[in-house]
Design a protein around this motif. Sequence first.
Motif, PDB file in Angstrom:
ATOM      1  N   GLY A 169      29.366   5.270 -12.136  1.00 44.16           N
ATOM      2  CA  GLY A 169      29.854   5.211 -13.782  1.00 44.16           C
ATOM      3  C   GLY A 169      31.901   5.730 -13.926  1.00 44.16           C
ATOM      4  N   THR A 170      32.170   6.023 -15.195  1.00 45.64           N
ATOM      5  CA  THR A 170      33.811   6.497 -15.234  1.00 45.64           C
ATOM      6  C   THR A 170      33.740   7.608 -16.779  1.00 45.64           C
ATOM      7  OG1 THR A 170      35.779   5.873 -15.470  1.00 45.64           O
ATOM      8  CG2 THR A 170      34.071   4.347 -16.526  1.00 45.64           C
ATOM      9  N   SER A 171      34.699   8.599 -16.219  1.00 42.10           N
ATOM     10  CA  SER A 171      34.821   8.992 -17.062  1.00 42.10           C
ATOM     11  C   SER A 171      36.149   8.703 -17.967  1.00 42.10           C
ATOM     12  CB  SER A 171      34.869  10.041 -16.534  1.00 42.10           C
ATOM     13  OG  SER A 171      33.487  10.563 -16.216  1.00 42.10           O
ATOM     14  N   MET A 172      36.844   8.025 -18.070  1.00 44.78           N
ATOM     15  CA  MET A 172      38.043   7.566 -18.037  1.00 44.78           C
ATOM     16  C   MET A 172      37.610   6.582 -19.297  1.00 44.78           C
ATOM     17  SD  MET A 172      41.361   8.434 -17.477  1.00 44.78           S
ATOM     18  CE  MET A 172      41.422   8.773 -15.672  1.00 44.78           C
TER      19      MET A 172
ATOM     20  N   ASP B  34      30.846  15.069 -10.935  1.00 48.74           N
ATOM     21  CA  ASP B  34      29.842  16.026 -11.285  1.00 48.74           C
ATOM     22  C   ASP B  34      28.259  15.556 -11.329  1.00 48.74           C
ATOM     23  OD1 ASP B  34      32.018  17.241 -11.560  1.00 48.74           O
ATOM     24  OD2 ASP B  34      31.921  17.936 -13.583  1.00 48.74           O
ATOM     25  N   VAL B  35      27.363  14.703 -11.849  1.00 47.31           N
ATOM     26  CA  VAL B  35      26.319  14.922 -11.821  1.00 47.31           C
ATOM     27  C   VAL B  35      25.645  14.235 -10.570  1.00 47.31           C
ATOM     28  CG1 VAL B  35      24.704  12.991 -12.709  1.00 47.31           C
ATOM     29  CG2 VAL B  35      26.230  14.068 -14.439  1.00 47.31           C
TER      30      VAL B  35
ATOM     31  N   ASP C 159      37.814  18.292  -9.843  1.00 51.19           N
ATOM     32  CA  ASP C 159      37.004  18.803 -11.013  1.00 51.19           C
ATOM     33  C   ASP C 159      37.049  17.886 -12.247  1.00 51.19           C
ATOM     34  OD1 ASP C 159      39.170  20.437 -11.245  1.00 51.19           O
ATOM     35  OD2 ASP C 159      37.312  22.039 -11.764  1.00 51.19           O
ATOM     36  N   LYS C 160      38.623  17.421 -11.977  1.00 50.96           N
ATOM     37  CA  LYS C 160      39.122  16.570 -13.146  1.00 50.96           C
ATOM     38  C   LYS C 160      40.149  15.884 -12.623  1.00 50.96           C
ATOM     39  CE  LYS C 160      42.330  20.998 -13.744  1.00 50.96           C
ATOM     40  NZ  LYS C 160      41.010  21.286 -12.733  1.00 50.96           N
TER      41      LYS C 160
ATOM     42  N   ASN D 252      36.569  12.009   1.495  1.00 42.54           N
ATOM     43  CA  ASN D 252      36.619  13.408   1.726  1.00 42.54           C
ATOM     44  C   ASN D 252      35.841  14.005   1.521  1.00 42.54           C
ATOM     45  OD1 ASN D 252      38.471  13.413   4.444  1.00 42.54           O
ATOM     46  ND2 ASN D 252      39.626  12.511   2.658  1.00 42.54           N
ATOM     47  N   GLU D 253      35.716  13.742  -0.043  1.00 41.84           N
ATOM     48  CA  GLU D 253      34.779  14.708  -0.896  1.00 41.84           C
ATOM     49  C   GLU D 253      33.080  14.197  -0.694  1.00 41.84           C
ATOM     50  OE1 GLU D 253      36.862  15.563  -4.840  1.00 41.84           O
ATOM     51  OE2 GLU D 253      35.727  14.088  -5.097  1.00 41.84           O
ATOM     52  N   LEU D 254      32.626  13.226   0.033  1.00 38.62           N
ATOM     53  CA  LEU D 254      32.020  12.773  -0.003  1.00 38.62           C
ATOM     54  C   LEU D 254      31.072  13.061   1.142  1.00 38.62           C
ATOM     55  CD1 LEU D 254      31.490   9.054  -1.464  1.00 38.62           C
ATOM     56  CD2 LEU D 254      30.281  11.085  -2.366  1.00 38.62           C
TER      57      LEU D 254
END
Length: 383
Positions: free
Chosen positions: A214-217, A237-238, A285-286, A363-365
């Motif tokens: 999905g995307t928040s943009m 976040d989800v 986070d953003k 890297n986060e994953l």
Amino acid sequence: MFDHSHYVPVIKWKRGEQRALEYLDHPLKNHMTPLLEITPIFFEEEEDEKSRSQKLDKELVNIGQDVRRCWNNDTPVFVDTIQLEVDDQLFMSTGKHFLEYVIEDIEAHGTPAIPVVNTAHYQPFWSSLENVLRQYGRGLCLRVKRGQLNNLGNLKNDIDLVINNLHLTPENIDLVLDFEYIGDDTPSVLFTNALMGIVQFPYLTQWRSFSLMGTSMPSSLRMKANTLGNLPRNEFDVYKQLVSIRGGLGRLPSFGDYTINNNTYTNFDPSMMQVAATIRYTTADKFLIFRGASTKGTANGGFQQYISLAQDVVKHPDYYGRSYSYGDGYIYDCAHQLNGVSTGSHETWRRAGVNHHLTLVINELANLHGSSTPGTPVASIRP
């Protein structure tokens, strides 16, 4: 094919995004499977069949060569041509269907290509898909949209039709559950919808791979000129919440997103429109949005604004440093006017932002799932 620690980003097949993928540190590519989305062609109402075919030919020329250069890896890519399917009459000038042409050209240049499908297409698409499946035997990627979860009975029937008509099983299919734009959802509603969508999804444990994206943009950034804004990364976040309850899911999906883009397309000519200088920069986070004014004309400084915007990024406490990725190096060089980097363009800034985003998410994953990546990439290309 891959497990939940893998990354599935949508790469809109435009030059900025193509170069972002090309300049990604090569070892990181083993931790992702890009979903290459061939961008739509906007035809005029009065265009005849010959004119449309010629436009299609021009749009798709060298696609196999371009994918090979930008991906440059032996692992497969997902290839989504659905945006081209405006009706059942669009074919290449040779008479070949565009799906078949695209997959054949990508495969001919050495990149394994897995076609992406929905549950509904015109008949020529299905016929072309059958030819591709017979020729390469790689199965397919089924992309299901969020709205289809509203009626799970109908969804299962649609999926069964695809499986049965193509003589496949879920084990031959990579499933992508696409929530598209989620910026208007509250975090609690989004989490509940994602959770229920996963646990109730047909054949959940049988798919070759299972990804959630999905995307928040938003499609348009409504911001005042010369401001700094931010948007929460709701999609990630989800996903982190889902990881925290993974034992109750039945299957933990892989993570996917639209990088720093919205999911939609517009018929947009930047040479004719007012476009603000903007740098999109992803943090933990953003999304940080460094916004200037219109680049048209000289009243606001034109593209020179990008130098000061880059300086703002470099000074920000969430900047990851010059050597973190190609994109971060580009930002640094623009801010300090090094290595021949001048102001850049809208295209090169999309390249830098997407490249940084891809590096960060991989890297986060790795950190989230306790796996290892090859280490911090070094920015080494300064075109």
